[in-house]
Design a protein around this motif. Structure first.
Motif, PDB file in Angstrom:
ATOM      1  N   VAL A  43       0.866  -1.185   0.000  1.00  0.00           N
ATOM      2  CA  VAL A  43       0.000   0.000   0.000  1.00  0.00           C
ATOM      3  C   VAL A  43       0.898   1.229   0.000  1.00  0.00           C
ATOM      4  O   VAL A  43       1.726   1.392   0.900  1.00  0.00           O
ATOM      5  N   GLY A  46       4.690   5.661  -3.205  1.00  0.00           N
ATOM      6  CA  GLY A  46       5.778   6.641  -3.126  1.00  0.00           C
ATOM      7  C   GLY A  46       7.097   5.924  -3.390  1.00  0.00           C
ATOM      8  O   GLY A  46       7.116   4.782  -3.865  1.00  0.00           O
ATOM      9  N   MET A  47       8.200   6.586  -3.042  1.00  0.00           N
ATOM     10  CA  MET A  47       9.517   5.990  -3.304  1.00  0.00           C
ATOM     11  C   MET A  47       9.673   4.672  -2.552  1.00  0.00           C
ATOM     12  O   MET A  47      10.257   3.721  -3.082  1.00  0.00           O
ATOM     13  N   LEU A  71      -1.190  -0.816  -4.325  1.00  0.00           N
ATOM     14  CA  LEU A  71      -2.392   0.023  -4.279  1.00  0.00           C
ATOM     15  C   LEU A  71      -2.002   1.434  -3.859  1.00  0.00           C
ATOM     16  O   LEU A  71      -1.346   1.618  -2.829  1.00  0.00           O
ATOM     17  N   GLY A  79       2.591  11.682  -3.238  1.00  0.00           N
ATOM     18  CA  GLY A  79       2.801  12.078  -1.838  1.00  0.00           C
ATOM     19  C   GLY A  79       4.122  12.819  -1.686  1.00  0.00           C
ATOM     20  O   GLY A  79       4.554  13.550  -2.595  1.00  0.00           O
ATOM     21  N   ARG A  83       7.107  15.487  -4.227  1.00  0.00           N
ATOM     22  CA  ARG A  83       7.036  16.889  -3.806  1.00  0.00           C
ATOM     23  C   ARG A  83       8.295  17.297  -3.066  1.00  0.00           C
ATOM     24  O   ARG A  83       8.359  18.373  -2.488  1.00  0.00           O
ATOM     25  N   PHE A 288      -4.059   3.412  10.285  1.00  0.00           N
ATOM     26  CA  PHE A 288      -4.398   1.988  10.269  1.00  0.00           C
ATOM     27  C   PHE A 288      -4.301   1.325  11.636  1.00  0.00           C
ATOM     28  O   PHE A 288      -4.495   0.123  11.759  1.00  0.00           O
ATOM     29  N   CYS A 306       8.237  23.674  -0.647  1.00  0.00           N
ATOM     30  CA  CYS A 306       9.399  23.864  -1.523  1.00  0.00           C
ATOM     31  C   CYS A 306       9.044  24.851  -2.627  1.00  0.00           C
ATOM     32  O   CYS A 306       7.875  25.102  -2.900  1.00  0.00           O
ATOM     33  N   GLY A 435      13.980  10.885   3.554  1.00  0.00           N
ATOM     34  CA  GLY A 435      13.725   9.568   2.969  1.00  0.00           C
ATOM     35  C   GLY A 435      14.655   9.194   1.833  1.00  0.00           C
ATOM     36  O   GLY A 435      14.975   8.018   1.649  1.00  0.00           O
TER      37      GLY A 435
HETATM   38  C1  LIG Z   1       8.378  19.365   0.701  1.00  0.00           C
HETATM   39  C2  LIG Z   1       9.226  18.172   1.013  1.00  0.00           C
HETATM   40  C3  LIG Z   1      10.597  18.228   0.781  1.00  0.00           C
HETATM   41  C4  LIG Z   1      11.390  17.122   1.054  1.00  0.00           C
HETATM   42  N1  LIG Z   1      12.710  17.152   0.706  1.00  0.00           N
HETATM   43  C5  LIG Z   1      13.464  16.046   0.856  1.00  0.00           C
HETATM   44  C6  LIG Z   1      14.787  16.008   0.369  1.00  0.00           C
HETATM   45  O1  LIG Z   1      15.253  16.929  -0.301  1.00  0.00           O
HETATM   46  N2  LIG Z   1      15.530  14.905   0.633  1.00  0.00           N
HETATM   47  C7  LIG Z   1      15.021  13.835   1.326  1.00  0.00           C
HETATM   48  O2  LIG Z   1      15.745  12.886   1.575  1.00  0.00           O
HETATM   49  N3  LIG Z   1      13.746  13.824   1.722  1.00  0.00           N
HETATM   50  C8  LIG Z   1      12.958  14.889   1.503  1.00  0.00           C
HETATM   51  N4  LIG Z   1      11.656  14.868   1.885  1.00  0.00           N
HETATM   52  C9  LIG Z   1      11.135  13.652   2.510  1.00  0.00           C
HETATM   53  C10 LIG Z   1      10.909  12.568   1.459  1.00  0.00           C
HETATM   54  O3  LIG Z   1      10.182  13.096   0.389  1.00  0.00           O
HETATM   55  C11 LIG Z   1      10.153  11.413   2.108  1.00  0.00           C
HETATM   56  O4  LIG Z   1      10.913  10.923   3.198  1.00  0.00           O
HETATM   57  C12 LIG Z   1       9.918  10.263   1.142  1.00  0.00           C
HETATM   58  O5  LIG Z   1       9.431  10.706  -0.089  1.00  0.00           O
HETATM   59  C13 LIG Z   1       8.931   9.293   1.758  1.00  0.00           C
HETATM   60  O6  LIG Z   1       8.575   8.333   0.786  1.00  0.00           O
HETATM   61  P1  LIG Z   1       7.407   7.321   1.101  1.00  0.00           P
HETATM   62  O7  LIG Z   1       7.225   6.473  -0.083  1.00  0.00           O
HETATM   63  O8  LIG Z   1       7.656   6.679   2.409  1.00  0.00           O
HETATM   64  O9  LIG Z   1       6.152   8.278   1.345  1.00  0.00           O
HETATM   65  P2  LIG Z   1       5.199   9.015   0.281  1.00  0.00           P
HETATM   66  O10 LIG Z   1       5.937   9.487  -0.893  1.00  0.00           O
HETATM   67  O11 LIG Z   1       4.409  10.019   1.049  1.00  0.00           O
HETATM   68  O12 LIG Z   1       4.263   7.844  -0.203  1.00  0.00           O
HETATM   69  C14 LIG Z   1       3.249   7.293   0.600  1.00  0.00           C
HETATM   70  C15 LIG Z   1       2.105   6.964  -0.334  1.00  0.00           C
HETATM   71  O13 LIG Z   1       1.141   6.218   0.377  1.00  0.00           O
HETATM   72  C16 LIG Z   1      -0.111   6.529  -0.185  1.00  0.00           C
HETATM   73  N5  LIG Z   1      -1.151   6.163   0.778  1.00  0.00           N
HETATM   74  C17 LIG Z   1      -1.308   6.620   2.032  1.00  0.00           C
HETATM   75  N6  LIG Z   1      -2.414   6.093   2.595  1.00  0.00           N
HETATM   76  C18 LIG Z   1      -2.975   5.282   1.660  1.00  0.00           C
HETATM   77  C19 LIG Z   1      -4.143   4.476   1.639  1.00  0.00           C
HETATM   78  N7  LIG Z   1      -5.001   4.431   2.674  1.00  0.00           N
HETATM   79  N8  LIG Z   1      -4.404   3.752   0.528  1.00  0.00           N
HETATM   80  C20 LIG Z   1      -3.564   3.769  -0.547  1.00  0.00           C
HETATM   81  N9  LIG Z   1      -2.448   4.552  -0.572  1.00  0.00           N
HETATM   82  C21 LIG Z   1      -2.159   5.299   0.517  1.00  0.00           C
HETATM   83  C22 LIG Z   1      -0.033   8.047  -0.399  1.00  0.00           C
HETATM   84  O14 LIG Z   1      -0.974   8.509  -1.324  1.00  0.00           O
HETATM   85  C23 LIG Z   1       1.405   8.212  -0.863  1.00  0.00           C
HETATM   86  O15 LIG Z   1       1.520   8.247  -2.259  1.00  0.00           O
HETATM   87  C24 LIG Z   1      10.821  15.949   1.615  1.00  0.00           C
HETATM   88  C25 LIG Z   1       9.444  15.878   1.831  1.00  0.00           C
HETATM   89  C26 LIG Z   1       8.641  16.974   1.530  1.00  0.00           C
HETATM   90  C27 LIG Z   1       7.169  16.880   1.750  1.00  0.00           C
END
Ligand SMILES: Cc1cc2nc3c(=O)[nH]c(=O)nc-3n(C[C@H](O)[C@H](O)[C@H](O)COP(=O)(O)OP(=O)(O)OC[C@H]3O[C@@H](n4cnc5c(N)ncnc54)[C@H](O)[C@@H]3O)c2cc1C
Length: 552
Positions: A43, A46-47, A71, A79, A83, A288, A306, A435
């Motif tokens: 689920v 993102g990255m 999903l 997410g 961004r 959850f 940003c 992240g």
């Molecule tokens: C403005 C900003 C600047 C940043 N700059 C940096 C940087 O320069 N360097 C760095 O290392 N990190 C940076 N970060 C942090 C970094 O972006 C995050 O640590 C990383 O992208 C997290 O990835 P993720 O996949 O865990 O989360 P996310 O990219 O948030 O992905 C989580 C996904 O889960 C999905 N999701 C959630 N709930 C549900 C559900 N119920 N059903 C289905 N899908 C769901 C969401 O839609 C989302 O797409 C920054 C973050 C932001 C917001």
């Protein structure tokens, strides 16, 4: 309770805006019916979710011969990932010390473990580089590797920094890690300004780092997973899940091994049954779990903003910046190698300090608006701080602004692994604003854990693992702080040098005397006296002296 579907329209980042063409994965399988069953359901697209999908679907990976379904509530990389600042900046000596600070202000890990965590960030940079090189996508994802320039504004902190740096190096040596991590100080102010082109700085520190078009990298990983010839992998976008439960399985599809541990997942498109379920939902993970479970409050959402700054000729072409940056006051930037656009983030500390924002405003999952004052700060940053920036023409300077939701994690470390007492349910989330320097190590290690059923210390620091004991340790530290009359203050506190950004525990003192943090008296622990944000001061308290806090 799920935070999806969302009742607002999110802002659009530079990365999203420049990857909307036919090869992107917008709307993928939005209206396609869901399969009824899968071996593994991820689920979150993102990255984290996409990197995990990539590793699982490599030949010989755990997804080989299996059905893996991802999903995503909205679009791939919609997410934090799509961004963010695009900065892959592994931490070094400063974090080494922060990680060792006791809970609840630090991560409370040992000296060895802190050095391992920093090394895992460095390994993460190598993992990204290897994947990008192996898949031949460096140009596609605008990948650049070089050095991060950390700027310092206060001269008299240099000696302290060097001591911290030497301490980190000695911990590396004790662990048998070779070299100095390729990092160095430039102590001469003139030289530091020449190298960084950042005016007024006292010194700087250079260390290995990279930058990447985060939306394109995430999309590329998902696309590579979709092209797998060994796994049956699919993505369903715009398919939020609302809940899941463990049910006895009558599935003839799943292998015997996972049958007793089947998860039934409710989505906007009906139910899907999975042998194993992985939550890569970062800021949304708490939804959850019930409040009674420690994991529920361990990761909290936090708003960040940003901006895309289009540079004038003085910072274009051969005059482009030679580094990525972490700057005084929590600002950071990367300059895209392809477009030359500068992605600039940070600035919240200044807003809070000047009383233009309240920190509690950041605990939200709403990324549909930008802050007016925040935007002004970002718009002015480069012209004010970079040497001979020059005049900006129409179309140059501030070009686009957006927000996103990162996380604040109680012990600053990601939560990775199987959820205690929930066999078959895995989480990998809680990356703070960092992240890009952690996700690839976590994805590789989690994919291995899913395959072997055990944790491999050589792939990921043990302190990242979700355990009941870890969650309890954090909660006990909070209870202890409370017994001592300390309150958690979610602020961007700044030290005298304007550099530290940390969550603090502070004691309210109406007589103007200094409070204590983590049980330490003034000066006994921590290096800097800070001041708490004005937003936490009621007018009355402010007049009487307000709060005191010590930043560990
Ligand atoms: C403005 C900003 C600047 C940043 N700059 C940096 C940087 O320069 N360097 C760095 O290392 N990190 C940076 N970060 C942090 C970094 O972006 C995050 O640590 C990383 O992208 C997290 O990835 P993720 O996949 O865990 O989360 P996310 O990219 O948030 O992905 C989580 C996904 O889960 C999905 N999701 C959630 N709930 C549900 C559900 N119920 N059903 C289905 N899908 C769901 C969401 O839609 C989302 O797409 C920054 C973050 C932001 C917001």
């Amino acid at each position: 309770m799920s935070t999806f579907p969302q009742p607002f329209i999110s802002t659009c980042s530079h990365w999203q805006a420049t990857n909307k063409g036919p090869s992107s994965l917008y709307l993928i399988n939005k209206d396609t019916p869901l399969p009824k069953e899968a071996d593994i359901v991820i689920v979150g697209g993102g990255m984290m979710g996409c990197a995990l999908a990539y590793f699982l679907t490599r030949p010989g990976g755990e997804g080989e011969g299996k059905k893996v379904v991802l999903l995503e509530a909205k679009d791939i990389a919609s997410g934090a990932t799509g961004r963010n600042g695009g900065h892959v900046g592994p931490a070094t000596y400063k974090s080494f010390h922060g990680l060792q600070a006791p809970l609840p202000t630090g991560a409370g890990v040992s000296r060895d473990e802190a050095a391992r965590i920093i090394q895992a960030e460095r390994d993460n940079l190598e993992i990204i580089s290897e994947i990008i090189e192996k898949e031949g996508i460096a140009e596609t994802v605008d990948f650049w590797r070089g050095h991060l320039c950390e700027t310092h504004s206060v001269k008299d902190k240099l000696q302290k920094r060097k001591e911290m740096y030497e301490d980190w190096l000695s911990a590396r040596r004790d662990l048998g890690l070779k070299g100095n991590g390729d990092t160095s100080f430039i102590a001469d102010a003139d030289e530091a300004i020449k190298v960084s082109r950042h005016q007024g700085i006292a010194s700087c520190h250079l260390r290995p780092a990279g930058s990447v078009h985060s939306h394109k990298l995430c999309t590329a990983l998902a696309t590579l997973a979709l092209a797998s010839t060994t796994s049956d992998f699919s993505i369903h976008s715009w398919t939020p899940i609302s809940s899941f439960s463990q049910t006895p399985s009558s599935s003839s599809f799943l292998s015997e091994k996972f049958k007793p541990k089947t998860w039934t997942i409710k989505t906007s498109k009906g139910e899907i049954v999975a042998g194993r379920l992985v939550l890569a939902t970062n800021a949304h993970t708490k939804n959850f779990f019930p409040e009674s479970e420690a994991i529920q409050s361990h990761i909290r959402p936090r708003l960040a903003q940003c901006a895309l700054i289009t540079p004038p000729p003085s910072y274009s072409g051969a005059q482009s910046l030679k580094h990525t940056y972490n700057m005084t006051g929590g600002y950071y930037l990367v300059q895209s190698r392809l477009s030359g656009g500068i992605i600039l983030g940070g600035g919240w500390d200044d807003l809070v300090r000047d009383g233009r924002a309240k920190d509690e405003e950041r605990e939200t999952v709403n990324d549909s608006q930008v802050g007016e004052e925040w935007t002004k700060l970002l718009a002015d940053y480069c012209k004010t701080n970079f040497v001979n920036w020059g005049e900006e023409g129409y179309g140059e300077g501030l070009t686009r602004v957006w927000t996103g939701i990162l996380t604040s994690v109680k012990d600053y470390l990601p939560l990775v692994g199987e959820v205690p007492s929930s066999p078959g349910l895995f989480v990998s989330a809680g990356f703070e604003g960092h992240g890009m320097s952690r996700i690839f190590s976590c994805a590789r290690a989690l994919s291995q854990t899913l395959q072997t059923g055990s944790w491999d210390d050589s792939l990921l620091p043990r302190s990242f693992e979700i355990t009941a004991e870890r969650l309890e340790r954090v909660q006990e530290a909070e209870r202890k702080a409370e017994r001592e009359g300390l309150e958690e203050v979610m602020i961007s506190a700044v030290g005298e040098d304007g550099e530290e950004r940390i969550r603090v525990y502070a004691k309210k003192k109406l007589d103007g005397s200094v409070g204590v943090v983590g049980g330490a008296e003034k000066g006994e622990k921590g290096e800097t006296m800070g001041r708490a944000s004005k937003s936490m001061l009621g007018k009355k308290e402010e007049e009487k002296g307000g709060w005191g806090c010590l930043i560990c």
